[in-house]
Write a protein that holds these residues in place. Sequence first.
Motif, PDB file in Angstrom:
ATOM      1  N   LEU A   1       0.738  -1.123  -0.018  1.00 34.50           N
ATOM      2  CA  LEU A   1      -0.054   0.026   0.023  1.00 34.50           C
ATOM      3  C   LEU A   1       0.735   1.231  -0.068  1.00 34.50           C
ATOM      4  O   LEU A   1       0.497   2.175  -0.746  1.00 34.50           O
ATOM      5  CB  LEU A   1      -0.964   0.227   1.157  1.00 34.50           C
ATOM      6  N   ALA A   2       1.937   1.422   0.853  1.00 32.21           N
ATOM      7  CA  ALA A   2       2.796   2.270   0.743  1.00 32.21           C
ATOM      8  C   ALA A   2       3.370   2.669  -0.600  1.00 32.21           C
ATOM      9  O   ALA A   2       3.357   3.887  -0.738  1.00 32.21           O
ATOM     10  CB  ALA A   2       3.839   2.069   2.088  1.00 32.21           C
ATOM     11  N   ARG A   3       3.802   1.758  -0.951  1.00 34.52           N
ATOM     12  CA  ARG A   3       4.518   1.940  -2.473  1.00 34.52           C
ATOM     13  C   ARG A   3       3.607   2.310  -3.494  1.00 34.52           C
ATOM     14  O   ARG A   3       3.841   3.222  -4.273  1.00 34.52           O
ATOM     15  CB  ARG A   3       5.193   0.529  -3.041  1.00 34.52           C
ATOM     16  N   ARG A   4       2.337   1.684  -3.404  1.00 35.91           N
ATOM     17  CA  ARG A   4       1.234   2.104  -4.218  1.00 35.91           C
ATOM     18  C   ARG A   4       0.830   3.500  -4.518  1.00 35.91           C
ATOM     19  O   ARG A   4       0.625   4.142  -5.284  1.00 35.91           O
ATOM     20  CB  ARG A   4       0.014   1.213  -4.130  1.00 35.91           C
ATOM     21  N   HIS A   5       0.654   3.985  -2.889  1.00 38.32           N
ATOM     22  CA  HIS A   5       0.083   5.521  -2.961  1.00 38.32           C
ATOM     23  C   HIS A   5       1.117   6.474  -2.392  1.00 38.32           C
ATOM     24  O   HIS A   5       0.787   7.835  -2.500  1.00 38.32           O
ATOM     25  CB  HIS A   5      -0.917   5.274  -1.853  1.00 38.32           C
ATOM     26  N   GLY A   6       2.325   5.832  -2.404  1.00 41.84           N
ATOM     27  CA  GLY A   6       3.651   6.933  -2.122  1.00 41.84           C
ATOM     28  C   GLY A   6       3.186   7.617  -0.615  1.00 41.84           C
ATOM     29  O   GLY A   6       3.530   8.755  -0.411  1.00 41.84           O
ATOM     30  N   CYS A   7       2.859   6.813   0.242  1.00 40.64           N
ATOM     31  CA  CYS A   7       2.764   7.042   1.412  1.00 40.64           C
ATOM     32  C   CYS A   7       3.159   6.153   2.666  1.00 40.64           C
ATOM     33  O   CYS A   7       3.821   5.377   2.425  1.00 40.64           O
ATOM     34  CB  CYS A   7       1.081   7.276   1.798  1.00 40.64           C
ATOM     35  N   VAL A   8       3.141   6.760   3.914  1.00 39.02           N
ATOM     36  CA  VAL A   8       3.422   5.774   5.045  1.00 39.02           C
ATOM     37  C   VAL A   8       1.967   4.984   5.436  1.00 39.02           C
ATOM     38  O   VAL A   8       1.033   5.626   5.373  1.00 39.02           O
ATOM     39  CB  VAL A   8       4.026   6.578   6.266  1.00 39.02           C
ATOM     40  N   VAL A   9       2.426   3.833   5.794  1.00 37.78           N
ATOM     41  CA  VAL A   9       1.250   3.029   6.426  1.00 37.78           C
ATOM     42  C   VAL A   9       1.647   2.538   7.823  1.00 37.78           C
ATOM     43  O   VAL A   9       2.769   1.961   7.862  1.00 37.78           O
ATOM     44  CB  VAL A   9       1.036   1.545   5.452  1.00 37.78           C
TER      45      VAL A   9
END
Length: 273
Positions: A165-173
């Motif tokens: 998810l972090a890679r897909r959305h460019g965010c922290v999970v």
Amino acid sequence: MGAATAAGAAVTADRLATTVAELRTRGPLVQCLTNVVVAQWTANTLLAAGASPAMVDNTHEARALAGGAGAVLVNLGTPQEDTVAAMREAVAGATDAGTPWVLDPVAAGALPWRTGVAQELLQIAAPAVVRGNASEILALDGGRGGRGVESVDTAEDALPAAEALARRHGCVVAVSGAVDHLTDGDRLIRVANGDVLLTKVTGAGCALGALMAACTAVTDDALVAAAAATALYTVAADAAATAARGPGSFAVALLDELAALEPAQLADRVRLS
């Protein structure tokens, strides 16, 4: 563990303490579109930590406030048609203004409508942080979800999904659990503080999402922000639990400890790996 590296490059206890000190100095305004069960607890948690809450979740004001706030929390605990519409407005306003926002996909996977709302918001714009329990994070990556707000999975179980998810959305999970796991898809931080009494206070996790939003307002590194908020909350919980007789006294003590905890104490007490 995939490609994530243990102990996350440059994410140190001292850096988390510096972020908390900056939070206290700047006192950012945090817009909270959150659930009716936890609104007061969330606001009091932000105040105790040094931030300023704004519980604005209507369609007339959500976009405008998101553009001027330091950060925005979107929490799906008790979604209604009008509050979801306000969430869309807030995310759009935050995106236009470059305001960081945090998504807390409460009970994602357990209930189809809110799961779809969470996915829709992720498509509008990437949040700085997605915070949830293991089952919620797995659900956002196509898993089954938990029992309502209760996780049936461990944070370690959810780590591959969190990284994806972090890679897909460019965010922290950030995956909450007995040991919190936080990743940006490359770096990985584990925070091993906290007490089981946190699970006996309604809205404890929801308030953590608000603290993460507050910290994103004072640092450009979302992983540092999420880890600093987690450290602040769980180290304070450790201290609160020592004198608590049960959930009620613990909740009061937690607010006191959040207000009293010094950055140097946080750096000394946080258990990072």
